[in-house]
Enzyme design. Structure first.
Site, PDB file in Angstrom:
ATOM      1  N   ASN A  42       2.025  -6.520  -3.711  1.00 44.15           N
ATOM      2  CA  ASN A  42       0.634  -6.079  -3.821  1.00 44.15           C
ATOM      3  C   ASN A  42      -0.312  -7.160  -3.299  1.00 44.15           C
ATOM      4  O   ASN A  42      -0.079  -8.362  -3.492  1.00 44.15           O
ATOM      5  CB  ASN A  42       0.276  -5.656  -5.250  1.00 44.15           C
ATOM      6  CG  ASN A  42       0.662  -6.653  -6.312  1.00 44.15           C
ATOM      7  OD1 ASN A  42       1.578  -7.444  -6.137  1.00 44.15           O
ATOM      8  ND2 ASN A  42      -0.039  -6.621  -7.428  1.00 44.15           N
ATOM      9  N   GLU A  44      -4.296  -7.902  -3.485  1.00 44.24           N
ATOM     10  CA  GLU A  44      -5.560  -7.482  -4.102  1.00 44.24           C
ATOM     11  C   GLU A  44      -6.751  -7.995  -3.311  1.00 44.24           C
ATOM     12  O   GLU A  44      -6.619  -8.829  -2.406  1.00 44.24           O
ATOM     13  CB  GLU A  44      -5.599  -7.975  -5.556  1.00 44.24           C
ATOM     14  CG  GLU A  44      -4.471  -7.374  -6.358  1.00 44.24           C
ATOM     15  CD  GLU A  44      -4.517  -7.701  -7.839  1.00 44.24           C
ATOM     16  OE1 GLU A  44      -5.234  -8.647  -8.241  1.00 44.24           O
ATOM     17  OE2 GLU A  44      -3.816  -7.014  -8.598  1.00 44.24           O
ATOM     18  N   CYS A  53      -1.083  -1.544  -2.746  1.00 43.92           N
ATOM     19  CA  CYS A  53       0.130  -1.635  -3.559  1.00 43.92           C
ATOM     20  C   CYS A  53       1.321  -2.132  -2.729  1.00 43.92           C
ATOM     21  O   CYS A  53       1.396  -1.910  -1.509  1.00 43.92           O
ATOM     22  CB  CYS A  53       0.504  -0.271  -4.116  1.00 43.92           C
ATOM     23  SG  CYS A  53      -0.642   0.383  -5.323  1.00 43.92           S
ATOM     24  N   GLU A  55       4.391  -0.984  -2.685  1.00 51.09           N
ATOM     25  CA  GLU A  55       5.193   0.094  -2.083  1.00 51.09           C
ATOM     26  C   GLU A  55       4.599   0.551  -0.752  1.00 51.09           C
ATOM     27  O   GLU A  55       5.312   0.757   0.236  1.00 51.09           O
ATOM     28  CB  GLU A  55       5.252   1.323  -2.999  1.00 51.09           C
ATOM     29  CG  GLU A  55       5.808   1.067  -4.371  1.00 51.09           C
ATOM     30  CD  GLU A  55       4.730   0.738  -5.381  1.00 51.09           C
ATOM     31  OE1 GLU A  55       3.907  -0.158  -5.120  1.00 51.09           O
ATOM     32  OE2 GLU A  55       4.707   1.366  -6.454  1.00 51.09           O
ATOM     33  N   CYS A  86       2.340   4.280  -8.459  1.00 49.68           N
ATOM     34  CA  CYS A  86       1.091   5.006  -8.738  1.00 49.68           C
ATOM     35  C   CYS A  86       1.067   6.317  -7.947  1.00 49.68           C
ATOM     36  O   CYS A  86       1.888   6.547  -7.051  1.00 49.68           O
ATOM     37  CB  CYS A  86      -0.120   4.136  -8.413  1.00 49.68           C
ATOM     38  SG  CYS A  86      -0.472   4.030  -6.644  1.00 49.68           S
ATOM     39  N   CYS A  89       0.774   6.047  -4.096  1.00 49.01           N
ATOM     40  CA  CYS A  89       2.035   5.651  -3.451  1.00 49.01           C
ATOM     41  C   CYS A  89       3.023   6.810  -3.422  1.00 49.01           C
ATOM     42  O   CYS A  89       3.750   7.006  -2.440  1.00 49.01           O
ATOM     43  CB  CYS A  89       2.642   4.448  -4.164  1.00 49.01           C
ATOM     44  SG  CYS A  89       1.747   2.920  -3.847  1.00 49.01           S
TER      45      CYS A  89
HETATM   46  N1  THU Z   1       0.328  -1.862  -8.066  1.00 48.35           N
HETATM   47  C1  THU Z   1       1.323  -1.772  -7.139  1.00 48.35           C
HETATM   48  O1  THU Z   1       1.550  -2.709  -6.348  1.00 48.35           O
HETATM   49  N2  THU Z   1       2.054  -0.625  -7.100  1.00 48.35           N
HETATM   50  C2  THU Z   1       1.840   0.455  -7.906  1.00 48.35           C
HETATM   51  O2  THU Z   1       2.482   1.490  -7.738  1.00 48.35           O
HETATM   52  C3  THU Z   1       0.865   0.377  -8.983  1.00 48.35           C
HETATM   53  C4  THU Z   1       0.008  -0.822  -9.017  1.00 48.35           C
HETATM   54  C5  THU Z   1      -0.486  -3.088  -8.106  1.00 48.35           C
HETATM   55  C6  THU Z   1      -1.892  -2.898  -7.646  1.00 48.35           C
HETATM   56  C7  THU Z   1      -2.612  -4.011  -8.353  1.00 48.35           C
HETATM   57  O3  THU Z   1      -2.552  -5.174  -7.549  1.00 48.35           O
HETATM   58  C8  THU Z   1      -1.795  -4.254  -9.618  1.00 48.35           C
HETATM   59  O4  THU Z   1      -0.571  -3.569  -9.430  1.00 48.35           O
HETATM   60  C9  THU Z   1      -2.465  -3.757 -10.890  1.00 48.35           C
HETATM   61  O5  THU Z   1      -2.860  -2.439 -10.767  1.00 48.35           O
END
Ligand code: THU
Length: 130
Positions: A42, A44, A53, A55, A86, A89
């Protein structure tokens, strides 16, 4: 490659996560049907909606290299719960494969395995697109 090996790659990818806001590192490892592996973490952003994300980064890396046939996707989250993908994704996964196998791991050990069609039944499809 075994499930465990793919999950280890996802865990290693989480080490590169850029997550100063959530402090929740996620890693993903995507196994393509041709055997190639793409990883992601991930990333941010201060403008939180610009966060991406793990994935989707792995999937977009593969697609940007011309590969769109996927077999398995391992996800590792640095938490006590299995790291489930999520909704956004899941929709992106469904663009390329309805029978993708999704492995979801947690930091305390163990993983659960799902078919994408179970994680996202009745996914959105463009009605006119064949
Ligand atoms: N996140 C992912 O990398 N994949 C997901 O399927 C859900 C959330 C990350 C996004 C963010 O950086 C952190 O998790 C908290 O939401």
């Amino acid at each position: 490659m075994t499930d465990r090996e793919l999950l280890n790659l996802a865990r290693e990818a989480a080490a590169n996560a850029y997550c100063p806001y959530s402090r929740f590192p996620v890693g993903a490892a995507l196994e393509c049907t041709n055997g190639r592996i793409f990883t992601g973490c991930n990333v941010e952003n201060m403008a939180l909606g610009s966060t991406m994300c793990a994935e989707r980064i792995a999937i977009y890396k593969a697609v940007s290299e011309g590969i769109t046939d996927f077999h398995r996707l391992a996800i590792y989250g640095e938490g006590d719960e299995y790291c489930m993908p999520c909704g956004a994704c899941r929709q992106v996964m469904s663009e390329f494969s309805s029978d993708l196998e999704v492995l979801c791991a947690r930091s305390t050990g163990g993983y659960v395995s799902y078919k994408l069609s179970d994680l996202l039944p009745h996914s959105f499809k463009l009605g006119f697109f064949k």
